[in-house]
Design an enzyme around this catalytic site. Structure first.
Site, PDB file in Angstrom:
ATOM      1  N   GLU A 244       4.178  -7.611 -56.601  1.00 56.57           N
ATOM      2  CA  GLU A 244       3.631  -8.160 -55.351  1.00 56.57           C
ATOM      3  C   GLU A 244       4.525  -7.720 -54.206  1.00 56.57           C
ATOM      4  O   GLU A 244       5.757  -7.728 -54.340  1.00 56.57           O
ATOM      5  CB  GLU A 244       3.627  -9.703 -55.330  1.00 56.57           C
ATOM      6  CG  GLU A 244       2.634 -10.402 -56.205  1.00 56.57           C
ATOM      7  CD  GLU A 244       2.717 -11.933 -56.036  1.00 56.57           C
ATOM      8  OE1 GLU A 244       3.352 -12.403 -55.060  1.00 56.57           O
ATOM      9  OE2 GLU A 244       2.164 -12.637 -56.875  1.00 56.57           O
ATOM     10  N   GLU A 295      -6.782 -16.093 -48.344  1.00 54.41           N
ATOM     11  CA  GLU A 295      -7.222 -17.151 -49.264  1.00 54.41           C
ATOM     12  C   GLU A 295      -7.063 -18.495 -48.554  1.00 54.41           C
ATOM     13  O   GLU A 295      -5.972 -19.040 -48.461  1.00 54.41           O
ATOM     14  CB  GLU A 295      -6.399 -17.117 -50.551  1.00 54.41           C
ATOM     15  CG  GLU A 295      -6.563 -15.823 -51.339  1.00 54.41           C
ATOM     16  CD  GLU A 295      -5.632 -15.762 -52.539  1.00 54.41           C
ATOM     17  OE1 GLU A 295      -5.993 -16.289 -53.603  1.00 54.41           O
ATOM     18  OE2 GLU A 295      -4.529 -15.183 -52.401  1.00 54.41           O
ATOM     19  N   GLU A 304       0.799 -18.389 -46.151  1.00 55.33           N
ATOM     20  CA  GLU A 304       0.253 -18.111 -47.488  1.00 55.33           C
ATOM     21  C   GLU A 304      -1.251 -17.812 -47.452  1.00 55.33           C
ATOM     22  O   GLU A 304      -1.780 -17.172 -48.352  1.00 55.33           O
ATOM     23  CB  GLU A 304       0.509 -19.306 -48.422  1.00 55.33           C
ATOM     24  CG  GLU A 304       1.965 -19.565 -48.741  1.00 55.33           C
ATOM     25  CD  GLU A 304       2.582 -18.486 -49.611  1.00 55.33           C
ATOM     26  OE1 GLU A 304       1.832 -17.793 -50.330  1.00 55.33           O
ATOM     27  OE2 GLU A 304       3.814 -18.331 -49.581  1.00 55.33           O
TER      28      GLU A 304
END
Length: 323
Positions: A244, A295, A304
């Site tokens: 990631e 998201e 995030e």
């Protein structure tokens, strides 16, 4: 295949994109696989055995990292359960889905309850995969909290707790010829730098020239600090796959569309360009960008929810060339 063609092929294949599903507004699995195809994204990471996604991946040739989520780790310390897991989620798809790695746990830290299960589950899953005559490597994905003294990068070393936890895992990886997966985020190092020692240009790959310890960007420095830590525990021949790396477009310090666009474009160029890092020169860095979509249901800090390369309606947030 000539050496030059091989190098070009490896470079073209070196960047993937992680596929998270923590949103209530995301496209179907098939639409997502089609999005990867049309954008020439040749690698994907999924965070649990998503059978709808596996069906959609059939025949795509997209290389896949599939995670064993932490919620199922304890149950898979039983060898029979691990075999059943492989027989359910891997073997039936293995003819048509290009599994590359199974990641047993993501960012499990030495103090986490799940840490006690990682080595056993890795062993059980690898044994089950070998018994099925499949060529898939089993690993685990760590984060940079396991490393202390990361600067200069040569001083990187595992924390005392992390060393006891990671040594047997590294031994298993070396025995099986598997890489270590590592999540590497210059963004969080930059945003968390209270003393302002990290220039934005150093984090975004736009710094001109190298710093006093020979580094031109923070990504290489962070990656090499992990390699330095591996050297100190007799694991210097392990390869690291960056499972990631990303930069948010809003929600925090330095989190802007322009900065994220710059980071992703430069990371793709650097990872696939074949220059490697100062400690591992001349080798493309197998890297997975985080993530394909914003998201909106992601837990934690506001950033995030803003790591996506695409909006949920599949329009690109940035003009990126993945190939």
């Amino acid at each position: 295949m000539t050496e030059l063609l091989l190098k070009c092929y490896i470079a073209a294949q070196s960047v993937g994109v992680c596929y998270g599903v923590n949103g209530d507004n995301l496209p179907t699995r098939q639409e997502v696989v089609d999005l990867y195809k049309v954008n020439n994204i040749g690698r994907m990471r999924i965070y649990y055995p998503d059978e709808v996604a596996l069906q959609a991946l059939k025949g795509s040739s997209i290389e896949l990292i599939m995670d064993v989520p932490k919620e199922t780790l304890q149950s898979l310390t039983d060898a029979n359960a691990a075999t059943n897991w492989v027989n359910k989620y891997v073997t039936p798809y293995s003819q048509d889905v290009n599994f590359k790695y199974i990641a047993v746990g993501n960012e499990i830290r030495p103090g986490d309850n799940e840490a006690q299960y990682i080595l056993s589950v890795m062993t059980n899953i690898q044994n089950a995969i070998s018994s099925a005559n499949l060529q898939i490597k089993v690993s685990t994905a760590i984060d940079s909290t396991l490393i202390t003294n990361p600067y200069p990068p040569n001083d990187g070393v595992f924390t005392n707790d992390a060393e006891q936890y990671i040594r047997p895992i590294l031994n298993l990886l070396m025995k099986n010829g598997a890489p270590l997966l590592a999540n590497v985020y210059p963004y969080f190092a930059y945003a968390g730098d209270q003393q302002n020692n990290i220039p934005l240009s150093y984090a975004l790959f736009t710094q001109q020239g190298t710093n006093s310890v020979g580094y031109q960007n923070l990504f290489d420095a962070m990656l090499d600090s992990i390699y330095a830590a591996l050297e100190k525990v007799e694991a210097s021949n392990l390869q690291i796959v960056v499972s990631e790396s990303g930069w948010p477009s809003e929600g925090g310090i330095g989190a802007t569309i322009d900065n994220a666009a710059t980071y992703y474009a430069n990371l793709i160029s650097h990872a696939s360009g074949g220059t490697g890092t100062p400690k591992r020169p001349g080798v493309p860095i197998e890297t997975y960008l985080f993530a394909i979509f914003d998201e909106n249901q992601k837990q934690g800090a506001e950033t995030e929810r803003h790591f996506g390369l695409f909006s949920p309606d599949k329009t690109p947030k940035y003009q990126l060339n993945f190939n």
